[in-house]
Write an enzyme that holds these catalytic residues in place. Structure first.
Site, PDB file in Angstrom:
ATOM      1  N   SER A 143       4.492   3.156   4.960  1.00 59.57           N
ATOM      2  CA  SER A 143       5.007   2.057   4.143  1.00 59.57           C
ATOM      3  C   SER A 143       6.367   2.406   3.560  1.00 59.57           C
ATOM      4  CB  SER A 143       4.029   1.759   3.005  1.00 59.57           C
ATOM      5  OG  SER A 143       4.601   0.897   2.051  1.00 59.57           O
ATOM      6  N   TYR A 168      -0.847   3.741  -4.172  1.00 61.61           N
ATOM      7  CA  TYR A 168      -0.750   3.282  -2.783  1.00 61.61           C
ATOM      8  C   TYR A 168       0.335   4.062  -2.051  1.00 61.61           C
ATOM      9  CZ  TYR A 168       0.512   0.335   1.181  1.00 61.61           C
ATOM     10  OH  TYR A 168       0.812  -0.114   2.438  1.00 61.61           O
TER      11      TYR A 168
END
Length: 341
Positions: A143, A168
């Site tokens: 990501s 995350y």
């Protein structure tokens, strides 16, 4: 090839599965179909791939699609240490595309355990299965969030990524480190893909594109964080899919250097778009001015993202390039049909 695509009921996994099938591959899709967002959307994606909902709701059964599609589906969690190895043992995959993860930056503040279970324990299980069942290539989703507090723009894969601002992001950085260790120790290729703000038809309801469109159409205010002073490298889903599939389909070189077994690429549109300009594109498409609720910066957010994709161009001759207005219009066209608006 016979390819395992995890997260196949998810946004990106759905499109990657469709593209691989169109190119003649056999695909087994895996997803745990959790309730992080509306499961009806997940089952609708699977129905597009030929999987009947009543069949998809069962656990641990490999369900073939209706018709002639070379797609099968299994409802299974990555953290299932008993059944995941059985799947690998029984199916003999040529490659694995791991797109399953607990998604969402803000939700990681509320339910951190879900991120460790899926993104860390689950990813370890994928790595173990790859080494134990002779998988030559693991392509996995990372990501843009790993860049965290980095200030140098655009973001390059050679930049240090040591300052995540959400759990995350930390789990995605841990995936890259784990993949590096396994590639070095066990000699199979791992390729991590740092996705930048993916949007498009069939997108996730917790993402800005969906949230803004849904609110405007239903005459509700949109929440504009950091008073609109945000910029994102918005990347259209077809561009993401093309990058993933190219990397999966490219034959592996006879690589003698262990450095070549571990790769990281950015997949982004190579352009930072101001949030207010993105909102304007939606407003113009809907011919409606949004009611805006201006709010402060959210914990876990970053002010700006922008991908340098020079490595992707050099190695795969590929650069994402869908204009933002075109991508926005395609999403809105899909939304109106799907929700009968």
């Amino acid at each position: 090839m016979k390819i395992l695509v995890t997260g196949a009921a998810g946004f990106i996994g759905f499109f990657v599965s469709k593209s691989l099938l169109a190119n003649g591959h056999e695909v087994i899709g895996l997803d745990n179909i959790n309730d992080y967002y509306d499961v009806n959307l997940k089952y609708a994606r699977l129905e597009e791939l030929g999987i009947i909902r009543s069949e998809a709701e069962q656990f641990n059964n490999v369900v073939p699609s209706e018709g002639q599609s070379a797609f099968s589906f299994v409802r299974l969690a990555l953290e299932d240490r008993e059944n995941l190895p059985e799947l690998f043992k029984n199916q003999s995959f040529d490659a694995v595309c791991n797109l399953a993860a607990q998604a969402g930056v803000r939700y990681s503040l509320e339910n951190p355990e879900a991120y460790v279970d899926s993104n860390v324990v689950g990813f370890l299980n994928i790595l173990e299965c790859c080494r134990n069942y002779n998988i030559k290539h693991l392509v996995y989703a990372s990501s843009s969030s790993v860049y965290g507090l980095n200030e140098k723009i655009p973001f390059e894969t050679t930049d240090a990524v040591d300052h995540p601002v959400s759990l995350y992001a930390a789990t995605k950085k841990s995936n890259e480190l784990m993949a590096h260790a396994y590639a070095h120790l066990y000699g199979f290729k791992t390729t991590g893909l740092r996705f930048f703000t993916v949007y498009g038809p069939w997108g996730r309801p917790d993402m800005a594109m969906f949230l803004f469109t849904d609110a405007i159409i239903n005459d509700k205010p949109i929440k504009v964080f950091n008073n609109g002073n945000l910029e994102r490298d918005f990347t259209y889903i077809d561009d993401i899919t093309e990058g993933v599939v190219r990397i999966l389909e490219t034959p592996l070189a006879d690589e003698t250097s262990k450095k070549q077994l571990f790769k990281i690429y950015n997949i982004g549109n190579s352009k930072s778009v101001k949030l207010m300009d993105f909102i304007t594109a939606i407003e113009e498409s809907l011919v409606t001015v949004a009611k805006k609720e201006m709010l402060p910066m959210q914990p876990g957010d970053v002010e700006k993202t922008w991908a340098n994709v020079d490595d992707l161009i050099a190695d795969y001759e590929y650069r994402p390039n869908t204009p933002i207005k075109l991508g926005v219009q395609r999403f809105i066209d899909w939304y109106k049909v799907y929700y009968n608006k």
